[in-house]
Each structure stands twice: as structure tokens, then as C-alpha cells.
Design a protein around this motif. Structure first.
Motif: not given
Length: 451
Positions: A200, A203-204, A207-208, A302, A335, A337-338
């Protein structure tokens, strides 16, 4: 310290009032379970008369109340109900032995979150005016009981919309009122928590949960971007309904910016919220329309290590410019995971016909173990996800092909709604409702859904 007993009215064989897609016993149970979680987060001792759909007669109900924390004046009883009879607005009824301070606080906080209010009042038993009319007041000893009527489910005004789409804010208003009344520290941002896992990043996680990194750091008082596994973060999660999103206005927001973010027009937002001008205030709650005709016009891709806009565009027979435009990107930098939206009109017919679910890679996973779990093959997973090797990373999302006839059983969690579940499993709200014979969009925590 004050103790709280939450009473979800009706239940089991007694559905209470119903109409306009609202069943009283179900909605007040959702409200009560939400409040129970919130009082626990605030450190206030709390109990429920019922946490599931069971039948309670008046004696059972009052015995449960008195047996939780005892028959003392520091026990506040909140009996949750939905009104009927064609009126409009919220009411609070308090016992003859008590004053109206808590009731008035609740009505004031209802007004702050946009609900109309009627009055706080007492009601006497006609055959003996020295006694309360309602047994929840009359038979609960020295406790301080209130009946909260959140609105009229048969209202010709705004109540139906408030009950369907704003019930969490109404429940939170009661929680806030009790905290103020009992001089308890109140933290509005504690509604959802997230436990940091391996891989983790701020940012991730942001975003989630549809947040910014700065918002996440601010509500958790973080001074750096460093996280540790097992760390618990407070999350301000935006909870969309099946036909609209609820958005909380932040500093610097404009109607134009919000409309652009959700792919709608300024006028659509103004009309849905009955806004007379474009002025916004921080903390204001806006309803954002969702066009169900466009709910399935793209898939979510993703970004993985090594991805480029050019490579993704080539895979899906689209141009980098179209991806930038469709996702409102300000640069070509991606990025890991974006999430990117890829329009279906540019996806091959073969891929559109593949049924799949989204799987998040966990520690110890391999392509072989995942394929075996979902009765598919390693090659099918690799082809569907454009993988060039068997290497996986924790937190990576994979599309897993499933047989069209294979049903998935999903257990509803806190914060879930039909829209978010439909997105997760690449289906529609209508399909889930038909599959489960649902007549309303309301869900309850722990409910099983066939996907």
C-alpha cells in the motif's frame, strides 16, 4: 459516562410502514447498525435491541433495553422509526419525565444536513394523562428514551429522497447530537477505517477511496508519506447510491470542476440539488447524477509496472489522445495502480464477450493457484490481462474469466451499494436486482447477493 441503547423499531413479522420502495423495519435497522458502529468508534458504551430482522414484542423490547446497562438516568434510549401519513419532515418525541434538550439538538442537526423538521414534543396516554402514550417511554424506567421519526415515507415533499439517499447523514446527525448532549468528543471523520497492507501507498489508498493524498494525511494527522503494515487509517469514503453520487464540497471546489470530474453538466447538478446559483460552501452535500445508459460503456484498466499510454492504447485499439481525453489526464505520466477507463467501443468483440471478475493479488498467490481457485487456466488469465510473465505483485488487480452460468455469492459490507458492487463484478444494477428479486436499492450489512 452516558450509555446508549439503540432500538430499531418493528422487525420480523412486523414490517412497520412501507411505501415508495421503503420498508420501515429494514431502513431503521440500517440506521441503527450504522449508529451502533459510530458510537463504538466514539468510545461510547452502546447496545442494540436487535441487529437483525427479528420479531420483538413490547415486553421483550423494553426488557432488552433495561437489561443492557441497567435502569438508570444515564442511559439514553434511541428508538428509530419512519413516519407515515402524508406529512413531511422529522419529529422527535421525548418522555414526560425528561426535558427537550436532546430532542431539539437532533432537530437542529437534521436541519444542518438538509432535512425539514416538524417539532419535538411529548404525548400523553388519553386514559391516564399522567403517563406517556408510547410504551417505549412509559415502560423504560429511569432511562432517557426518545423516538426519532426520520421523515414520512409517503411524503409529497422531500422526505422520500431524504430517506433513500440521505439516511446516513440523518443517522450521523443523531450521533453528533448525542455526543454534544453528553459532552463527548466528536470526530465526524471516523466513519470508515482502512488497515494498511503490504504494497500500500498513500496514493493507492487515496485513489481507492476517492480521496486526495493531502485529505488522507490531514484527517490522520500524518506528517510524512511513510506507512507501516497494520496501521489503521481513517477514511472519508464517498458512498454513492445506485442512481446518484453524494459529493461533499471541499475547499477550492467549483460546480464546473465537480461536473467535469463526474462527466455531467453544471445545469444537471444545479437541477438535481435545486440550486439557484453556482455558489458552494465547504461541507455542502451535493447529489451527482449518474447516467445509467453510460454505466457500461468502458472497462477499468489498472496500470502495471512498465505500462505506457502508447502500449495500453495499442492493446485496446485506441489512441493515447483518446485515453487522455476520456480520463481527463493532465499529462502522459502514469502511476502503478492507477485506474484508467477504456471505452468498450474500441475493445474487440471477443474481449467484450468474456465474463470476468476483478481479483486483487494477495501474499502467496500464484497464477496457478488463482486459476485453480476459479476453475480457469493460467493462459486464460494471462491472455485476458495481457501478461507477459508469471510474476505477480501484491495488490495487483487481475481480471479472472468465469463461466457465464457460474453464480458468485457476495456478502454485503459496510459502505457497499448496488452501483459499486455492479462495477466490481462487471455487471449492472438491474442484473443484480433481477437475479436477487430485489424491489429496492437498499442493502443491509451481511446480506448475501447472487452475482
Amino acid at each position: 459516562m452516558a450509555k446508549i441503547v439503540i432500538d430499531a423499531g418493528h422487525g420480523g413479522d412486523d414490517p412497520g410502514a412501507s411505501g415508495n420502495g421503503i420498508i420501515e423495519k429494514d431502513l431503521v435497522l440500517d440506521i441503527s447498525n450504522y449508529m451502533y458502529d459510530r458510537f463504538r468508534e466514539l468510545g461510547i458504551p452502546v447496545a442494540l435491541t436487535r441487529s437483525t430482522d427479528i420479531t420483538l414484542n413490547p415486553t421483550d423490547r423494553t426488557n432488552k433495553i433495561l437489561n443492557q446497562f441497567g435502569n438508570t438516568s444515564d442511559v439514553i434510549v434511541i428508538s428509530n422509526h419512519i413516519n407515515a401519513g402524508g406529512g413531511d419532515g422529522a419529529e422527535v418525541i421525548y418522555a414526560l419525565r425528561d426535558n427537550n434538550n436532546l430532542s431539539n439538538l437532533i432537530l437542529e442537526n437534521f436541519e444542518e444536513v438538509g432535512q425539514n423538521v416538524r417539532k419535538a414534543y411529548q404525548r400523553r396516554l388519553p386514559s391516564d394523562t399522567s403517563k406517556d402514550y408510547y410504551f417505549i417511554h412509559r415502560n423504560t424506567g429511569n432511562t432517557e428514551p426518545i423516538i426519532v421519526e426520520y421523515g414520512f415515507l409517503d411524503s409529497t415533499g422531500d422526505d422520500v429522497n431524504q430517506l433513500k439517499n440521505n439516511w446516513r447523514n440523518l443517522a450521523e446527525a443523531v450521533v453528533k447530537s448525542v455526543a454534544e448532549y453528553t459532552n463527548t468528543s466528536y470526530d465526524k471523520g471516523l466513519g470508515t477505517t482502512y488497515t494498511v497492507k503490504s504494497g500500500d501507498t498513500l496514493w493507492s489508498i487515496a485513489k481507492k477511496f476517492n480521496m486526495t493524498v493531502n485529505e488522507l494525511k490531514e484527517i490522520n494527522n500524518l506528517t510524512s508519506n511513510t506507512l507501516r503494515i497494520g496501521q489503521i487509517l481513517k477514511i472519508n469514503e464517498q458512498l454513492p447510491s445506485s442512481d446518484e453520487n453524494t459529493y461533499i464540497v471541499k475547499r477550492g471546489d467549483t460546480l464546473y470542476g465537480i461536473a467535469n470530474k463526474y462527466g455531467v453538466t453544471v445545469n444537471e447538478i444545479k437541477n438535481l440539488n435545486n440550486l439557484m446559483n453556482s455558489s458552494l460552501s465547504i461541507g455542502q452535500i451535493l447529489k451527482i447524477p449518474v447516467n445509467e445508459d453510460n454505466m457500461e460503456d468502458y472497462l477499468i484498466y489498472t496500470v502495471k509496472n512498465g505500462d505506457t499510454l502508447y502500449g495500453i492504447a495499442r492493446t485496446y485499439n485506441i489512441t493515447p489522445s483518446e485515453i487522455i481525453s476520456y480520463n481527463n489526464l493532465n499529462s502522459t505520466v502514469l502511476n502503478i495502480g492507477q485506474n484508467l477507463k477504456i471505452p468498450f467501443k474500441n475493445i474487440s468483440d471477443d474481449e467484450q464477450n468474456i465474463e470476468y471478475i476483478i481479483y486483487t493479488v494477495k501474499s502467496g498467490d500464484s497464477l496457478y493457484s488463482i486459476a485453480r481457485k476459479y476453475n480457469t487456466s493460467v493462459n486464460e488469465i494471462m491472455n485476458l490481462n495481457n501478461l507477459t510473465s508469471n510474476l505477480l505483485s501484491i495488490g495487483q488487480t487481475l481480471k479472472i474469466p468465469v463461466e457465464e452460468s457460474k453464480d458468485i455469492v457476495y456478502t454485503v459490507k459496510s459502505g457497499d451499494n448496488l452501483y459499486s458492487i455492479a462495477r466490481k463484478y462487471n455487471t449492472t444494477v438491474a442484473n443484480i436486482k433481477n437475479k436477487n428479486n430485489l424491489t429496492t436499492n437498499l442493502l443491509s450489512i451481511g446480506q448475501k447477493l447472487i452475482i
